[in-house]
Design a protein around this motif. Structure first.
Motif, PDB file in Angstrom:
ATOM      1  N   ILE A  70     -20.269 -33.375  78.766  1.00  0.00           N
ATOM      2  CA  ILE A  70     -20.151 -31.877  78.893  1.00  0.00           C
ATOM      3  C   ILE A  70     -21.442 -31.352  79.491  1.00  0.00           C
ATOM      4  CG2 ILE A  70     -19.689 -29.669  77.870  1.00  0.00           C
ATOM      5  CD1 ILE A  70     -17.799 -31.104  75.701  1.00  0.00           C
ATOM      6  N   MET A  71     -22.443 -31.547  78.729  1.00  0.00           N
ATOM      7  CA  MET A  71     -23.791 -31.163  79.601  1.00  0.00           C
ATOM      8  C   MET A  71     -24.179 -31.493  80.732  1.00  0.00           C
ATOM      9  SD  MET A  71     -26.282 -30.543  75.990  1.00  0.00           S
ATOM     10  CE  MET A  71     -26.244 -32.313  75.607  1.00  0.00           C
ATOM     11  N   ASN A  72     -23.729 -32.692  81.267  1.00  0.00           N
ATOM     12  CA  ASN A  72     -24.283 -33.166  82.364  1.00  0.00           C
ATOM     13  C   ASN A  72     -22.972 -33.223  83.385  1.00  0.00           C
ATOM     14  OD1 ASN A  72     -26.436 -33.826  81.457  1.00  0.00           O
ATOM     15  ND2 ASN A  72     -25.813 -36.065  80.514  1.00  0.00           N
ATOM     16  N   SER A  73     -21.928 -32.557  83.269  1.00  0.00           N
ATOM     17  CA  SER A  73     -20.964 -32.395  84.152  1.00  0.00           C
ATOM     18  C   SER A  73     -21.401 -31.373  85.188  1.00  0.00           C
ATOM     19  CB  SER A  73     -19.571 -31.861  83.377  1.00  0.00           C
ATOM     20  OG  SER A  73     -18.535 -31.830  84.364  1.00  0.00           O
ATOM     21  N   GLN A  74     -21.086 -31.910  86.427  1.00  0.00           N
ATOM     22  CA  GLN A  74     -21.194 -30.899  87.733  1.00  0.00           C
ATOM     23  C   GLN A  74     -20.164 -30.159  87.816  1.00  0.00           C
ATOM     24  OE1 GLN A  74     -24.317 -30.674  88.892  1.00  0.00           O
ATOM     25  NE2 GLN A  74     -24.878 -32.251  87.298  1.00  0.00           N
ATOM     26  N   ASP A  75     -18.845 -30.500  87.201  1.00  0.00           N
ATOM     27  CA  ASP A  75     -17.625 -30.124  87.782  1.00  0.00           C
ATOM     28  C   ASP A  75     -17.304 -28.559  86.830  1.00  0.00           C
ATOM     29  OD1 ASP A  75     -17.100 -32.181  89.253  1.00  0.00           O
ATOM     30  OD2 ASP A  75     -16.276 -33.223  87.677  1.00  0.00           O
ATOM     31  N   LEU A  76     -18.265 -28.303  85.594  1.00  0.00           N
ATOM     32  CA  LEU A  76     -18.007 -27.291  84.893  1.00  0.00           C
ATOM     33  C   LEU A  76     -19.110 -26.202  85.311  1.00  0.00           C
ATOM     34  CD1 LEU A  76     -17.492 -29.099  81.726  1.00  0.00           C
ATOM     35  CD2 LEU A  76     -15.807 -27.610  82.743  1.00  0.00           C
ATOM     36  N   GLU A  77     -18.479 -24.712  85.276  1.00  0.00           N
ATOM     37  CA  GLU A  77     -19.571 -23.869  85.210  1.00  0.00           C
ATOM     38  C   GLU A  77     -20.132 -23.738  83.673  1.00  0.00           C
ATOM     39  OE1 GLU A  77     -17.552 -20.157  86.418  1.00  0.00           O
ATOM     40  OE2 GLU A  77     -16.764 -21.230  88.103  1.00  0.00           O
ATOM     41  N   SER A  78     -21.358 -22.863  83.833  1.00  0.00           N
ATOM     42  CA  SER A  78     -22.169 -22.602  82.255  1.00  0.00           C
ATOM     43  C   SER A  78     -21.078 -22.150  81.256  1.00  0.00           C
ATOM     44  CB  SER A  78     -23.141 -21.744  82.450  1.00  0.00           C
ATOM     45  OG  SER A  78     -24.239 -22.470  83.504  1.00  0.00           O
ATOM     46  N   SER A  79     -20.139 -21.298  81.701  1.00  0.00           N
ATOM     47  CA  SER A  79     -19.334 -20.489  80.614  1.00  0.00           C
ATOM     48  C   SER A  79     -18.385 -21.585  79.882  1.00  0.00           C
ATOM     49  CB  SER A  79     -18.466 -19.519  81.053  1.00  0.00           C
ATOM     50  OG  SER A  79     -17.907 -19.657  82.181  1.00  0.00           O
ATOM     51  N   ALA A  80     -17.621 -22.435  81.017  1.00  0.00           N
ATOM     52  CA  ALA A  80     -16.852 -23.565  80.331  1.00  0.00           C
ATOM     53  C   ALA A  80     -17.807 -24.542  79.574  1.00  0.00           C
ATOM     54  CB  ALA A  80     -16.326 -24.060  81.618  1.00  0.00           C
ATOM     55  N   LYS A  81     -18.826 -24.660  80.028  1.00  0.00           N
ATOM     56  CA  LYS A  81     -19.474 -25.820  79.261  1.00  0.00           C
ATOM     57  C   LYS A  81     -19.980 -25.331  77.965  1.00  0.00           C
ATOM     58  CE  LYS A  81     -22.045 -28.249  82.993  1.00  0.00           C
ATOM     59  NZ  LYS A  81     -23.611 -28.469  83.388  1.00  0.00           N
ATOM     60  N   ILE A 107     -11.119 -32.392  83.414  1.00  0.00           N
ATOM     61  CA  ILE A 107     -12.133 -32.793  83.933  1.00  0.00           C
ATOM     62  C   ILE A 107     -12.482 -34.039  84.213  1.00  0.00           C
ATOM     63  CG2 ILE A 107     -14.737 -31.976  84.150  1.00  0.00           C
ATOM     64  CD1 ILE A 107     -13.545 -29.809  82.176  1.00  0.00           C
ATOM     65  N   ALA A 108     -12.659 -34.700  85.280  1.00  0.00           N
ATOM     66  CA  ALA A 108     -12.864 -36.077  85.513  1.00  0.00           C
ATOM     67  C   ALA A 108     -14.211 -36.625  84.943  1.00  0.00           C
ATOM     68  CB  ALA A 108     -12.759 -36.361  87.004  1.00  0.00           C
ATOM     69  N   SER A 109     -14.970 -36.012  85.021  1.00  0.00           N
ATOM     70  CA  SER A 109     -16.687 -36.387  84.582  1.00  0.00           C
ATOM     71  C   SER A 109     -16.518 -36.391  83.038  1.00  0.00           C
ATOM     72  CB  SER A 109     -17.494 -35.817  85.184  1.00  0.00           C
ATOM     73  OG  SER A 109     -17.418 -34.144  84.763  1.00  0.00           O
ATOM     74  N   VAL A 110     -15.587 -35.769  82.279  1.00  0.00           N
ATOM     75  CA  VAL A 110     -15.691 -35.518  80.902  1.00  0.00           C
ATOM     76  C   VAL A 110     -14.313 -36.414  80.240  1.00  0.00           C
ATOM     77  CG1 VAL A 110     -15.623 -33.997  78.919  1.00  0.00           C
ATOM     78  CG2 VAL A 110     -16.848 -33.383  81.148  1.00  0.00           C
ATOM     79  N   SER A 111     -13.599 -36.532  80.889  1.00  0.00           N
ATOM     80  CA  SER A 111     -12.165 -37.017  80.519  1.00  0.00           C
ATOM     81  C   SER A 111     -12.466 -38.513  79.788  1.00  0.00           C
ATOM     82  CB  SER A 111     -11.179 -37.127  81.471  1.00  0.00           C
ATOM     83  OG  SER A 111     -11.296 -38.170  82.455  1.00  0.00           O
ATOM     84  N   GLU A 112     -13.062 -39.209  80.362  1.00  0.00           N
ATOM     85  CA  GLU A 112     -13.491 -40.666  79.745  1.00  0.00           C
ATOM     86  C   GLU A 112     -14.003 -40.735  78.635  1.00  0.00           C
ATOM     87  OE1 GLU A 112     -16.087 -44.633  80.861  1.00  0.00           O
ATOM     88  OE2 GLU A 112     -15.366 -43.388  82.461  1.00  0.00           O
ATOM     89  N   ALA A 113     -15.175 -39.722  78.327  1.00  0.00           N
ATOM     90  CA  ALA A 113     -15.861 -39.650  76.963  1.00  0.00           C
ATOM     91  C   ALA A 113     -14.759 -38.951  76.012  1.00  0.00           C
ATOM     92  CB  ALA A 113     -16.942 -38.574  77.160  1.00  0.00           C
ATOM     93  N   TRP A 114     -13.907 -38.064  76.422  1.00  0.00           N
ATOM     94  CA  TRP A 114     -12.758 -37.560  75.543  1.00  0.00           C
ATOM     95  C   TRP A 114     -12.018 -38.381  75.238  1.00  0.00           C
ATOM     96  CZ3 TRP A 114     -11.801 -34.580  71.866  1.00  0.00           C
ATOM     97  CH2 TRP A 114     -10.388 -34.315  71.456  1.00  0.00           C
ATOM     98  N   ASN A 115     -11.522 -39.439  76.086  1.00  0.00           N
ATOM     99  CA  ASN A 115     -10.297 -40.337  75.765  1.00  0.00           C
ATOM    100  C   ASN A 115     -11.075 -41.488  74.725  1.00  0.00           C
ATOM    101  OD1 ASN A 115      -8.454 -39.347  77.336  1.00  0.00           O
ATOM    102  ND2 ASN A 115      -9.103 -40.542  79.047  1.00  0.00           N
ATOM    103  N   SER A 116     -12.270 -41.736  74.623  1.00  0.00           N
ATOM    104  CA  SER A 116     -13.111 -42.552  73.669  1.00  0.00           C
ATOM    105  C   SER A 116     -13.089 -41.983  72.436  1.00  0.00           C
ATOM    106  CB  SER A 116     -14.314 -43.211  74.242  1.00  0.00           C
ATOM    107  OG  SER A 116     -14.250 -43.833  75.417  1.00  0.00           O
TER     108      SER A 116
END
Length: 144
Positions: free
Chosen positions: A73-84, A124-133
């Motif tokens: 979540i913190m390193n995602s480039q696909d999210l704005e600060s408020s969503a993070k 979010i593609a960059s976070v979904s793998e971590a969430w699925n785990s």
């Protein structure tokens, strides 16, 4: 030593398991003197404290999964600060609930947060793998 005669064997202390690290730098982005984006690092620190307690309780796989989710979540480039910040707040409360005794947990709150995390992080593609785990470990830990 087997029959109790002779000097006592030395005690060996087993070191505690390491707490999974969170990777972040405490910086704001400034444009024309105004802050345009900032992640709430107080929330990240709160998650780190919860991860330490979860690790001390011996639930290493859950601590690792929550650390991976937080880092994603913190390193995602696909999210704005408020969503993070929203997602990090949700992870923080889930981590706090994960460290308390099962009888003191708030199942209604946890179910709502897991549902919100699934919707937010799973999209979010960059976070979904971590969430699925993390999701099956959280479901099992909370008994859902």
């Amino acid at each position: 030593m087997v029959v109790g005669i002779g000097p006592r064997s030395p005690k060996v202390e087993i070191p505690p398991a390491p707490v999974p690290p969170l990777y972040y730098n405490n910086q704001n982005l400034n444009v024309s003197g105004g802050v345009i984006g900032a992640v709430n690092f107080g929330t990240a620190s709160s998650i780190q404290v919860s991860l330490k307690e979860i690790t001390e309780n011996g639930i290493l796989d859950l601590a690792d999964a929550l650390a991976d989710l937080t880092n994603a979540i913190m390193n995602s480039q696909d999210l704005e600060s408020s969503a993070k910040n929203d997602l990090l707040d949700q992870v923080s409360v889930v981590a706090e609930q994960a460290k308390v005794e099962p009888t003191a947990r708030k199942p209604g709150l946890i179910k709502g947060l897991l549902s919100a995390l699934k919707e937010g992080a799973g999209a979010i593609a960059s976070v979904s793998e971590a969430w699925n785990s993390a999701e099956p470990l959280l479901q099992r830990h909370f008994g859902f």
